[in-house]
Every structure is written in structure tokens, then in C-alpha cells.
Scaffold this motif. Sequence first.
Motif, PDB file in Angstrom:
ATOM      1  N   ALA A 178     -15.119  16.594 -19.976  1.00  0.00           N
ATOM      2  CA  ALA A 178     -14.760  15.306 -20.419  1.00  0.00           C
ATOM      3  C   ALA A 178     -15.150  14.929 -21.930  1.00  0.00           C
ATOM      4  CB  ALA A 178     -15.712  14.100 -19.772  1.00  0.00           C
ATOM      5  N   LEU A 250     -18.687   9.436 -17.459  1.00  0.00           N
ATOM      6  CA  LEU A 250     -17.260   9.863 -17.365  1.00  0.00           C
ATOM      7  C   LEU A 250     -16.667   8.730 -17.331  1.00  0.00           C
ATOM      8  CD1 LEU A 250     -17.700  12.238 -14.729  1.00  0.00           C
ATOM      9  CD2 LEU A 250     -17.248  12.839 -16.972  1.00  0.00           C
ATOM     10  N   MET A 254     -13.379   8.883 -20.097  1.00  0.00           N
ATOM     11  CA  MET A 254     -12.147   8.798 -19.660  1.00  0.00           C
ATOM     12  C   MET A 254     -11.488   7.592 -19.602  1.00  0.00           C
ATOM     13  SD  MET A 254     -11.742  12.162 -19.719  1.00  0.00           S
ATOM     14  CE  MET A 254     -10.119  12.272 -18.494  1.00  0.00           C
ATOM     15  N   LEU A 266      -9.377  15.532 -15.033  1.00  0.00           N
ATOM     16  CA  LEU A 266      -9.758  16.633 -16.031  1.00  0.00           C
ATOM     17  C   LEU A 266      -9.373  18.069 -15.683  1.00  0.00           C
ATOM     18  CD1 LEU A 266     -13.548  15.402 -16.644  1.00  0.00           C
ATOM     19  CD2 LEU A 266     -11.772  15.385 -18.302  1.00  0.00           C
TER      20      LEU A 266
END
Length: 454
Positions: A178, A250, A254, A266
Motif C-alpha cells: 500500500a 490501509l 488507500m 492492491l
Amino acid sequence: MMTTTDYEHGVVPQDQRKSWLSIATVWIAIGIDLSGAFLGVALASGMAFWPAIAATVLGSLLLGLLAMGCAYVGASTGLSSAMISRAVFGKVGGAILALAISVSLIGWFAVQAGFFGANAQIAFAEFTGIDVPVQIFTGVGAVLMALTAFWGYRAINRLSALAVPLLLLLLLVGVIVAFAVNGASGLDAPVEQTITFGGAVSLVMGIFILGVVLAPDMARWARTPKQAMIAGFVGFFFGNSIIIVVSILLARIMDGTELMAIFFALGLGGVAVVVLILAQWTTNTTNLYSAGLSFAAISKRFDRRMVTAVLGVIGIIIGVIGAADYFVPFILVIGIIIAPYGGVYLAAFFTGRRGPRWAHGAAVPTADGWSIAAWVVGILVAVATTNPADGPGFGWFTLTTISALDGLIVGFLVYLALVPLRRKVEPDAAASAPASAEPSRLDDPARLDDGVSA
């Protein structure tokens, strides 16, 4: 050759005890689950990054400290949560609590099995493009979870030892990929604050508080009380915080709202499936294990493995037919009943651990009114502080903002407050068993070495 008895009616023998790291691994495995992942995403979207991390660390730290005390009781007595309840509340009170624990945990087993099925269906469809009925995933997942619960603590311990390193590695891979894809700019992106710092700490503690209360089920396998305390702190602090922190990272990096979807974005679909299976398997199998352990403690006629099998079938059926969600309010009520028990048994143990109730083969009263009174007051306070929007309760006032923790603390304090009065009313209570005691044993030495080879 593996011993399959779990000493549900007695004390875990010293030669069967495990290292602190072994037990901590089980708790870490329990803590890494989808509930924590969803909470992490919620914190990431409802407050700034560093306050969210700080709230996670503080909440997990408090859980770890509380777990140290509960784990100490389990290791010192060598007894399960349900057997400890017999020492604290007597035969009748202990049986009622054991039944409540069993019903609560089998309910959560069904809920988590359904939760697993729904997420596995989505992940499988993303991965293969094939739409498989959710009942298939729920049933298969629940059977796997039931199998390790059936074989007992040693099977759970082995599963956790394999799963935790792999889970940690896969979660780390997700974070590294990430950062490589999107960088760290998303960490400081502004968000509308919808969760306060105190509210976040409460949420972090709330998802694992009942696990702390039931810590003796695992801690009784520790070699020494000191090792149990270390395992309790490490297991609950890291077990509770790891998945939440990873999910916060995350979700921020993201800009996502669902952990599994983030992994697929991902290009880590395979990782998502493995994390989903292992995280829910290691967590939910302990729900059924403790349910069977508690129910078996009601009577020495009950065999833990047979009880676990029956409860497992019930839980699987409830989960597969999709009825689990209808039980959530009922399960929450039982959770409010169970939580204050943690405070009562802590107070009872630390104010009278040299007393006869904790001795091997001790007589147990039919009912201990003092302990039951403290328990009832804790339950009433927990109900009074529960917001109706969050579960069954009145929301009349707030203490810690975690109703389960409120009940635990009040149960602890009320029991302590009753100790001086009890000593006046029952001056001989510290020297002998209550007059109403019956020749029922907390443990049965004859069962301590009755392992069955398999």
C-alpha cells in the motif's frame, strides 16, 4: 500421542502447562479478526490518523492490564471461568453463569460464522467471478472452526502457532504494498471527526472486553501465574491492536472502506482470502471451545467434547439459515450479565485467595448471597449505562462509556465494600466453608490424569 482431555471439571496438571508465548499466541490469534478490521476502518474515517492510533494503543493497553489480573486468577487456580464461578457464586449461581456463558458464546459462534460466510462469498466472487451461495461458505467455515474446538486447547494452540506468523506476514505485506502504491500522503488527509477520542478508546476496549473476563479458560494452561500475566498483557495488547492499526493504515493510504476490497485493489486477492480464513477460524473456534467448556462445567456427567459437538451443530445450523442476526440483541443482554462476573471473581480471589473456596476438593455452597449481590448490582449498573441505540439498556448515565466495563468495575467495588460486613456477619467464613456447603468438589483429582490417547 495427544492427550485430549481439557480438564473441564478440574485443574490443569502442571506437566500439561504451556509457556507464556504459546498462550499469548492464542490470544493474538483471537484478536486478529474481521471485527477489529471493521473498527479500524471506522476509526480511520471518523477521526484524524494519530489520535486514532493513540486511542487504539491506549484502549489495548488498558485491556492488557485488566487481562493480567484475570489471567492471574486462571493460572493460580488452574480452573476454567465456569469452574471459578462455582467457587464464587456456589453451585446454583455458578451453573446459571456457566449456562449464560455457553448461550452467549454459541450465539457469537453462529454470528461470526455467518459473518465469515458473507465475506468469503464476496472474496470468492472477486477472485473467481463465480457466485456461490453464502450458506456454503458459512457451513464449511463453521465446520472447520468446530473441528479445532472439538479437539480442544491443544489443537487451538497449534492452529494459532501456525496462523499468527502467517497473518502478521500477510498484513505486513499489505501495508508495504500500500505504501509502495500510494505513498504516505493519505495518512494526514483531513476527515470529518465523528468519533471522539474517548469514544474511540471505548470502542477499542469494547470488542474484546468479554475475552478478558473469560481469560481463565486459556490462562489456566500457563506454567506459573507470572507467565499467565505476561501472556495476558502481550496477548490482549498486541492481539487487540494489530488488526486495528493495520486497518487504519490501509484505509487511510488507500482511501478505502473495506479491508478485503483494499487487498483486492492492491492485487493481493489471494492474501485477502487467506487472511479472511485464518483470522475468523482462529477467533471463532475459541467461542465454541469456551462455550463447550462452560456448559460441561454445569455437571460432571457432561463430557466437554460431546457438549462441544452438540453446541457446534446448533451454532452451524443457526449460522447457515441466517438466523444469527436475530439473536444479537439477546446475546448483548447475556454479555451484560457476564461482564460484572469478572469484577466479582477478581475481588473474591484477591480478598480471599487463601480461603477454603479455592482449595482443591473444597466444598462449595449452594449459593453465595454476597457474591450474587455484587454481581446483580454490577448487572443493574451495566443496564443503566447502556445506550438504547447500542443495545438493551436505559442510558440513564455514563461511567466509562463501556457498559460491560462499568458492570465489571461496579461488581468489583461492591464486592470489596461487602467484605467488612461479611466478616462481621460470618466471622468464621475465612476459616471454614459456609454452613450451607454441600460436598460438591471444585475439582476432581481422579480426573487430573485421565488423558485419552489419540
